[in-house]
Design an enzyme around this catalytic site. Sequence first.
Site, PDB file in Angstrom:
ATOM      1  N   SER A   1      32.312 -56.793 -46.180  1.00 59.75           N
ATOM      2  CA  SER A   1      33.552 -57.477 -46.545  1.00 59.75           C
ATOM      3  C   SER A   1      34.706 -56.485 -46.572  1.00 59.75           C
ATOM      4  O   SER A   1      34.757 -55.617 -47.445  1.00 59.75           O
ATOM      5  CB  SER A   1      33.370 -58.132 -47.921  1.00 59.75           C
ATOM      6  OG  SER A   1      34.522 -58.839 -48.307  1.00 59.75           O
TER       7      SER A   1
ATOM      8  N   CYS B   1      26.929 -62.157 -46.574  1.00 60.11           N
ATOM      9  CA  CYS B   1      28.392 -62.169 -46.650  1.00 60.11           C
ATOM     10  C   CYS B   1      28.982 -63.570 -46.772  1.00 60.11           C
ATOM     11  O   CYS B   1      28.949 -64.185 -47.830  1.00 60.11           O
ATOM     12  CB  CYS B   1      28.971 -61.403 -45.461  1.00 60.11           C
ATOM     13  SG  CYS B   1      30.605 -60.674 -45.814  1.00 60.11           S
TER      14      CYS B   1
ATOM     15  N   GLU C   1      25.345 -55.798 -44.738  1.00 66.47           N
ATOM     16  CA  GLU C   1      25.245 -56.622 -43.525  1.00 66.47           C
ATOM     17  C   GLU C   1      25.288 -55.738 -42.272  1.00 66.47           C
ATOM     18  O   GLU C   1      26.103 -54.814 -42.180  1.00 66.47           O
ATOM     19  CB  GLU C   1      26.406 -57.613 -43.506  1.00 66.47           C
ATOM     20  CG  GLU C   1      26.480 -58.492 -42.275  1.00 66.47           C
ATOM     21  CD  GLU C   1      27.672 -59.442 -42.293  1.00 66.47           C
ATOM     22  OE1 GLU C   1      27.718 -60.359 -41.459  1.00 66.47           O
ATOM     23  OE2 GLU C   1      28.566 -59.256 -43.154  1.00 66.47           O
TER      24      GLU C   1
ATOM     25  N   LYS D   1      21.936 -65.517 -41.027  1.00 63.91           N
ATOM     26  CA  LYS D   1      23.220 -65.925 -41.592  1.00 63.91           C
ATOM     27  C   LYS D   1      23.619 -67.304 -41.092  1.00 63.91           C
ATOM     28  O   LYS D   1      23.571 -67.585 -39.885  1.00 63.91           O
ATOM     29  CB  LYS D   1      24.277 -64.885 -41.208  1.00 63.91           C
ATOM     30  CG  LYS D   1      25.639 -65.068 -41.871  1.00 63.91           C
ATOM     31  CD  LYS D   1      26.558 -63.912 -41.490  1.00 63.91           C
ATOM     32  CE  LYS D   1      27.923 -63.996 -42.167  1.00 63.91           C
ATOM     33  NZ  LYS D   1      28.782 -62.850 -41.787  1.00 63.91           N
TER      34      LYS D   1
ATOM     35  N   LYS E   1      40.772 -58.213 -53.324  1.00 70.19           N
ATOM     36  CA  LYS E   1      39.526 -58.705 -52.736  1.00 70.19           C
ATOM     37  C   LYS E   1      38.339 -58.502 -53.690  1.00 70.19           C
ATOM     38  O   LYS E   1      37.468 -59.366 -53.783  1.00 70.19           O
ATOM     39  CB  LYS E   1      39.266 -57.974 -51.410  1.00 70.19           C
ATOM     40  CG  LYS E   1      38.085 -58.504 -50.591  1.00 70.19           C
ATOM     41  CD  LYS E   1      38.400 -59.840 -49.954  1.00 70.19           C
ATOM     42  CE  LYS E   1      37.380 -60.255 -48.909  1.00 70.19           C
ATOM     43  NZ  LYS E   1      37.502 -59.521 -47.641  1.00 70.19           N
TER      44      LYS E   1
ATOM     45  N   TYR F   1      37.706 -66.153 -37.726  1.00 66.48           N
ATOM     46  CA  TYR F   1      39.113 -66.211 -38.119  1.00 66.48           C
ATOM     47  C   TYR F   1      39.528 -64.810 -38.533  1.00 66.48           C
ATOM     48  O   TYR F   1      38.677 -63.936 -38.740  1.00 66.48           O
ATOM     49  CB  TYR F   1      39.333 -67.202 -39.283  1.00 66.48           C
ATOM     50  CG  TYR F   1      38.551 -66.878 -40.527  1.00 66.48           C
ATOM     51  CD1 TYR F   1      39.031 -65.958 -41.460  1.00 66.48           C
ATOM     52  CD2 TYR F   1      37.310 -67.463 -40.773  1.00 66.48           C
ATOM     53  CE1 TYR F   1      38.312 -65.640 -42.606  1.00 66.48           C
ATOM     54  CE2 TYR F   1      36.581 -67.156 -41.904  1.00 66.48           C
ATOM     55  CZ  TYR F   1      37.082 -66.242 -42.824  1.00 66.48           C
ATOM     56  OH  TYR F   1      36.361 -65.929 -43.940  1.00 66.48           O
TER      57      TYR F   1
END
Length: 232
Positions: free
Chosen positions: A182, A148, A41, A112, A188, A118
Site C-alpha cells: 500500500s 491488500c 504482497e 487476491k 494513509k 485506478y
Amino acid sequence: MEIYVAQLNLTVGAIRSNSEKIAQAIERAKKLGAEFIVTSECALTGYPPQDLLLLPSFIEEAEKEVDRLVALTKGITLFLGCPRFSSLKYGKTLFNSCLVLSDGALLGAYDKQLLPTYDVFDERRYFEPGHGSSLFTIGGRQIALTICEDIWGEEMDSLYPEDPISKLEGKRIDLLINLSASPYHLQKVKTRMGIGARLAKKLKAPVLLCNQVGGNDGLLFDGASFLMDRQG
C-alpha cells in the site's frame, strides 16, 4: 501465537535478492520461536512488477525460488506474497497470490479477489481475480487470508460487485492476515488502521497487516505494519 512480520525493503524484479531477504527473515523468525512468518504482497517479485509479469520466464524464476523457500520452512509456516500461474482456461494467466508454505510443504494458495485498476494501480492488466476460500486451518487455528485491496471493499464498494470480507462474517476466525503493498500518501496510515479496527470488530478476530517498505517505481511504501486485537 508467535508471529514474525517480515516488513522488508524489496526491489522490483530482483527475485533472487528478495528471496534471500525472505530466507534471512525465516531464520530470524525461527530463532525467535515464531510459529508464523508473514510477508507483504508480491514480496518475492517486489511490487509493482508491472510488465515483467508478461514474461513467463519471470514467473518461472519466482517458482524456483518458491521451491527453495519451501525447504526452509521446517517447523514454521510462511505466508508468502507471490504471483503464480493460473490453471483456468479463461482470463488472465496469473493470480496475485499468498502461498502457504508450512513445515517443508506447499499447503495451498489464496488468490487476491479485488484487483485495483485506478490511480497508480493496473492489476487487471495482469491478474485474474480469485474466487476461492480464504480460510486455512493451520495448527488447529482458522486463518483468514486477504491481500491488500481485499480489505478495502467496503471503502471502494462502487468499484467491486462484492466484498470478500462479507464471506467471512459469522465464521470462527482466529486471525485475519493481510499481505499489503500500500503506497504512502498523507493520512494513509490512519485510514489503514481504521479499516483494520473495523474489520477486527466485525469479524471478532485479531487483524494483522504486513506492508512493504521502501521505494519502487516512483512509489513510496511506508510499512506501518500492525497487529490489532479483536476489539480493534
